[in-house]
Design a protein around this motif. Structure first.
Motif, PDB file in Angstrom:
ATOM      1  N   ASP A 177      43.640  50.867  47.167  1.00 41.02           N
ATOM      2  CA  ASP A 177      44.281  50.480  45.901  1.00 41.02           C
ATOM      3  C   ASP A 177      43.321  49.989  44.820  1.00 41.02           C
ATOM      4  O   ASP A 177      43.738  49.341  43.857  1.00 41.02           O
ATOM      5  CB  ASP A 177      45.343  49.392  46.122  1.00 41.02           C
ATOM      6  N   CYS A 178      42.038  50.269  44.973  1.00 41.13           N
ATOM      7  CA  CYS A 178      41.067  49.856  43.945  1.00 41.13           C
ATOM      8  C   CYS A 178      41.415  50.498  42.609  1.00 41.13           C
ATOM      9  O   CYS A 178      41.194  49.917  41.550  1.00 41.13           O
ATOM     10  CB  CYS A 178      39.658  50.260  44.330  1.00 41.13           C
ATOM     11  N   CYS A 181      43.360  48.964  39.560  1.00 41.99           N
ATOM     12  CA  CYS A 181      42.727  48.061  38.596  1.00 41.99           C
ATOM     13  C   CYS A 181      41.434  48.612  38.010  1.00 41.99           C
ATOM     14  O   CYS A 181      40.913  48.057  37.050  1.00 41.99           O
ATOM     15  CB  CYS A 181      42.417  46.725  39.250  1.00 41.99           C
ATOM     16  N   HIS A 182      40.865  49.642  38.619  1.00 41.06           N
ATOM     17  CA  HIS A 182      39.587  50.177  38.141  1.00 41.06           C
ATOM     18  C   HIS A 182      39.724  51.659  37.853  1.00 41.06           C
ATOM     19  O   HIS A 182      40.309  52.383  38.652  1.00 41.06           O
ATOM     20  CB  HIS A 182      38.501  50.014  39.204  1.00 41.06           C
ATOM     21  N   ILE A 190      42.601  46.785  34.274  1.00 40.60           N
ATOM     22  CA  ILE A 190      42.628  45.352  34.598  1.00 40.60           C
ATOM     23  C   ILE A 190      41.221  44.873  34.943  1.00 40.60           C
ATOM     24  O   ILE A 190      40.809  43.774  34.602  1.00 40.60           O
ATOM     25  CB  ILE A 190      43.595  45.095  35.767  1.00 40.60           C
ATOM     26  N   PRO A 192      36.824  46.077  35.250  1.00 37.63           N
ATOM     27  CA  PRO A 192      35.855  46.940  34.561  1.00 37.63           C
ATOM     28  C   PRO A 192      35.864  48.342  35.163  1.00 37.63           C
ATOM     29  O   PRO A 192      36.184  48.499  36.338  1.00 37.63           O
ATOM     30  CB  PRO A 192      34.503  46.268  34.843  1.00 37.63           C
ATOM     31  N   ARG A 200      24.068  48.930  35.916  1.00 38.08           N
ATOM     32  CA  ARG A 200      24.626  48.444  34.652  1.00 38.08           C
ATOM     33  C   ARG A 200      24.308  46.966  34.478  1.00 38.08           C
ATOM     34  O   ARG A 200      24.330  46.192  35.428  1.00 38.08           O
ATOM     35  CB  ARG A 200      26.140  48.651  34.697  1.00 38.08           C
ATOM     36  N   TYR A 216      24.577  43.261  44.645  1.00 33.79           N
ATOM     37  CA  TYR A 216      25.672  42.821  43.777  1.00 33.79           C
ATOM     38  C   TYR A 216      26.950  43.601  44.065  1.00 33.79           C
ATOM     39  O   TYR A 216      28.040  43.023  44.179  1.00 33.79           O
ATOM     40  CB  TYR A 216      25.273  42.972  42.308  1.00 33.79           C
ATOM     41  N   PRO A 224      34.974  39.058  45.951  1.00 34.44           N
ATOM     42  CA  PRO A 224      35.140  39.274  44.508  1.00 34.44           C
ATOM     43  C   PRO A 224      34.953  38.013  43.651  1.00 34.44           C
ATOM     44  O   PRO A 224      34.522  38.118  42.511  1.00 34.44           O
ATOM     45  CB  PRO A 224      36.572  39.791  44.385  1.00 34.44           C
ATOM     46  N   LYS A 227      31.017  36.335  42.016  1.00 37.50           N
ATOM     47  CA  LYS A 227      30.536  36.542  40.652  1.00 37.50           C
ATOM     48  C   LYS A 227      31.647  37.244  39.878  1.00 37.50           C
ATOM     49  O   LYS A 227      32.071  38.333  40.251  1.00 37.50           O
ATOM     50  CB  LYS A 227      29.278  37.410  40.640  1.00 37.50           C
ATOM     51  N   VAL A 228      32.091  36.584  38.807  1.00 40.65           N
ATOM     52  CA  VAL A 228      33.188  37.144  38.028  1.00 40.65           C
ATOM     53  C   VAL A 228      32.629  37.699  36.716  1.00 40.65           C
ATOM     54  O   VAL A 228      31.857  37.040  36.035  1.00 40.65           O
ATOM     55  CB  VAL A 228      34.268  36.077  37.760  1.00 40.65           C
ATOM     56  N   VAL A 229      33.038  38.934  36.403  1.00 42.91           N
ATOM     57  CA  VAL A 229      32.541  39.576  35.186  1.00 42.91           C
ATOM     58  C   VAL A 229      33.149  38.892  33.968  1.00 42.91           C
ATOM     59  O   VAL A 229      34.352  38.611  33.925  1.00 42.91           O
ATOM     60  CB  VAL A 229      32.899  41.078  35.191  1.00 42.91           C
ATOM     61  N   PHE A 232      36.887  39.117  32.133  1.00 47.17           N
ATOM     62  CA  PHE A 232      37.923  39.539  33.075  1.00 47.17           C
ATOM     63  C   PHE A 232      38.408  38.331  33.883  1.00 47.17           C
ATOM     64  O   PHE A 232      37.671  37.362  34.056  1.00 47.17           O
ATOM     65  CB  PHE A 232      37.392  40.607  34.031  1.00 47.17           C
ATOM     66  N   ASP A 233      39.631  38.441  34.349  1.00 45.96           N
ATOM     67  CA  ASP A 233      40.161  37.346  35.163  1.00 45.96           C
ATOM     68  C   ASP A 233      39.760  37.555  36.618  1.00 45.96           C
ATOM     69  O   ASP A 233      39.580  38.677  37.065  1.00 45.96           O
ATOM     70  CB  ASP A 233      41.691  37.294  35.053  1.00 45.96           C
ATOM     71  N   MET A 236      40.811  39.886  41.341  1.00 43.77           N
ATOM     72  CA  MET A 236      40.609  40.908  42.372  1.00 43.77           C
ATOM     73  C   MET A 236      40.807  40.310  43.764  1.00 43.77           C
ATOM     74  O   MET A 236      40.162  39.332  44.113  1.00 43.77           O
ATOM     75  CB  MET A 236      39.206  41.488  42.239  1.00 43.77           C
TER      76      MET A 236
HETATM   77  C1  HEC Z   1      44.222  43.490  41.248  1.00 43.53           C
HETATM   78  C2  HEC Z   1      43.198  44.237  40.587  1.00 43.53           C
HETATM   79  C3  HEC Z   1      41.967  44.671  41.354  1.00 43.53           C
HETATM   80  C4  HEC Z   1      41.887  45.383  42.523  1.00 43.53           C
HETATM   81  C5  HEC Z   1      43.033  45.881  43.380  1.00 43.53           C
HETATM   82  C6  HEC Z   1      40.497  45.615  42.765  1.00 43.53           C
HETATM   83  N1  HEC Z   1      39.742  45.042  41.772  1.00 43.53           N
HETATM   84 FE1  HEC Z   1      37.715  45.089  41.606  1.00 43.53          FE
HETATM   85  N2  HEC Z   1      37.818  43.858  40.005  1.00 43.53           N
HETATM   86  C7  HEC Z   1      38.981  43.435  39.379  1.00 43.53           C
HETATM   87  C8  HEC Z   1      38.627  42.582  38.268  1.00 43.53           C
HETATM   88  C9  HEC Z   1      39.616  41.927  37.296  1.00 43.53           C
HETATM   89  C10 HEC Z   1      37.214  42.506  38.221  1.00 43.53           C
HETATM   90  C11 HEC Z   1      36.373  41.712  37.235  1.00 43.53           C
HETATM   91  C12 HEC Z   1      36.354  40.255  37.587  1.00 43.53           C
HETATM   92  C13 HEC Z   1      35.474  39.987  38.778  1.00 43.53           C
HETATM   93  O1  HEC Z   1      34.288  40.285  38.706  1.00 43.53           O
HETATM   94  O2  HEC Z   1      35.996  39.489  39.783  1.00 43.53           O
HETATM   95  C14 HEC Z   1      36.744  43.317  39.328  1.00 43.53           C
HETATM   96  C15 HEC Z   1      35.405  43.537  39.635  1.00 43.53           C
HETATM   97  C16 HEC Z   1      34.938  44.487  40.497  1.00 43.53           C
HETATM   98  C17 HEC Z   1      33.557  44.901  40.624  1.00 43.53           C
HETATM   99  C18 HEC Z   1      32.418  44.419  39.774  1.00 43.53           C
HETATM  100  C19 HEC Z   1      32.521  45.132  38.446  1.00 43.53           C
HETATM  101  C20 HEC Z   1      31.371  44.949  37.459  1.00 43.53           C
HETATM  102  O3  HEC Z   1      31.517  45.479  36.340  1.00 43.53           O
HETATM  103  O4  HEC Z   1      30.377  44.325  37.796  1.00 43.53           O
HETATM  104  C21 HEC Z   1      33.535  45.860  41.596  1.00 43.53           C
HETATM  105  C22 HEC Z   1      32.312  46.642  42.070  1.00 43.53           C
HETATM  106  C23 HEC Z   1      34.879  46.034  42.073  1.00 43.53           C
HETATM  107  N3  HEC Z   1      35.713  45.191  41.406  1.00 43.53           N
HETATM  108  C24 HEC Z   1      35.235  46.926  43.081  1.00 43.53           C
HETATM  109  C25 HEC Z   1      36.519  47.012  43.603  1.00 43.53           C
HETATM  110  C26 HEC Z   1      36.855  47.782  44.762  1.00 43.53           C
HETATM  111  C27 HEC Z   1      35.880  48.653  45.557  1.00 43.53           C
HETATM  112  C28 HEC Z   1      38.178  47.596  45.004  1.00 43.53           C
HETATM  113  C29 HEC Z   1      39.028  48.147  46.130  1.00 43.53           C
HETATM  114  C30 HEC Z   1      38.606  47.772  47.464  1.00 43.53           C
HETATM  115  C31 HEC Z   1      38.669  46.717  43.968  1.00 43.53           C
HETATM  116  N4  HEC Z   1      37.639  46.382  43.135  1.00 43.53           N
HETATM  117  C32 HEC Z   1      40.000  46.319  43.848  1.00 43.53           C
HETATM  118  C33 HEC Z   1      40.255  43.760  39.742  1.00 43.53           C
HETATM  119  C34 HEC Z   1      40.602  44.445  40.892  1.00 43.53           C
END
Ligand code: HEC
Ligand code: CU
Length: 257
Positions: A177-178, A181-182, A190, A192, A200, A216, A224, A227-229, A232-233, A236
């Motif tokens: 389900d990534c 949001c991505h 939701i 990046p 990047r 990273y 998750p 480190k929060v980008v 963004f909230d 994750m």
């Molecule tokens: C509910 C929404 C949501 C889901 C589901 C989700 N993410 Fe994210 N993700 C985010 C958000 C919002 C951020 C930015 C905030 C943070 O860094 O935590 C993020 C950040 C990231 C980043 C860092 C991005 C950057 O620009 O540096 C990565 C890599 C990432 N997610 C991978 C994944 C992967 C792989 C999955 C599935 C296993 C996943 N995410 C599932 C919301 C989500």
């Protein structure tokens, strides 16, 4: 009852009867003669969305869809020497469409598809404008038509699919389900976009700037909140992934250009 009141009552009765007769005639027209309101052609393909169709290297067809306050497609590129058949429709109100520097001047009327043919001899950029006031965004309503040198013209190739559905990394993104949001094509969501994430420069919520490397990426996926980008909230969820799955994801993201 005085004569004047009687007269007034008679007039009212006549007026009501007149209206009823009109309604009756309308009902008759609809049911017996099947007179209907015009159907909106924009509900019928191919006029729902803007597109450029290539008939031959020098013959094109553009479907422009006007709506408050934009044209679809926003930009069209054709080579000099081509003939372009323009079809115009609107999904909302009436718009006027003029291609500055040509004699193309059409009204986009709800329910109607209008047509004109234009021939472009020389390379030049043209502006497509709305010249019928259509609301607060009216002056912003414009599109571009670029006529380019045939030598430099690249035919509109269908966009290469970014994802390889067979790639195990992509299948994991989908399965976990990534993708809710991505995006992997650069569009906002939701979280990046994951397109081009490897290497990047990313600003974090704590003010630091990092370069997204293996470590990273691994951390962002496995933990998750570490480190929060910035911007963004921290929403994750911590995913349930095996070491193997994390490896596959990191490897996939490294190659997602
Ligand atoms: C509910 C929404 C949501 C889901 C589901 C989700 N993410 Fe994210 N993700 C985010 C958000 C919002 C951020 C930015 C905030 C943070 O860094 O935590 C993020 C950040 C990231 C980043 C860092 C991005 C950057 O620009 O540096 C990565 C890599 C990432 N997610 C991978 C994944 C992967 C792989 C999955 C599935 C296993 C996943 N995410 C599932 C919301 C989500
Ligand atoms: Cu308009």
């Amino acid at each position: 009852m005085t004569p004047s009141l009687r007269l007034e009552r008679r007039i009212i009765i006549i007026a009501i009867a007149f209206v009823l007769v009109l309604f009756g005639l309308a009902a008759l027209a609809i049911n017996m003669f099947h007179v209907g309101l015009p159907t909106c052609l924009t509900d019928i393909k191919p006029f729902q969305k803007g597109e450029l169709i290539t008939h031959s290297p020098d013959h094109y067809e553009v479907h422009y869809v006007a709506r408050m306050w934009e044209f679809d497609p926003e930009e069209v590129v054709v080579p000099a020497g081509s003939t372009v058949d323009v079809y115009l429709s609107t999904t909302d109100v009436t718009h006027g469409v003029i291609l500055l520097g040509t004699n193309l001047n059409l009204m986009a009327v709800p329910g109607v598809v209008n047509y004109a043919r234009v021939k472009f001899d020389r390379p030049r950029d043209y502006q497509l404008l709305c010249h019928e006031y259509c609301g607060t965004g009216h002056e912003r309503m414009a599109a571009k038509l670029r006529v380019v040198d045939p030598a430099t013209f690249k035919p509109n190739e269908p966009k290469a699919p970014v994802q390889q559905p067979t790639d195990p990394g992509y299948r994991l993104l989908e399965a976990k389900d990534c993708l809710t949001c991505h995006s992997i094509d650069g569009s906002e969501s939701i979280g990046p976009t994951l397109k081009g994430i490897y290497g990047r420069k990313t600003k974090l919520a704590n003010g630091a700037t990092i370069v997204a490397d293996d470590v990273y990426l691994r951390e962002s996926i496995a933990n998750p909140s570490a480190k929060v980008v910035n911007g963004f909230d921290d929403v994750m969820p911590k995913p349930e992934l095996t070491e193997q799955e994390i490896n596959a994801l990191v490897e996939y993201l490294e190659n997602l250009k």
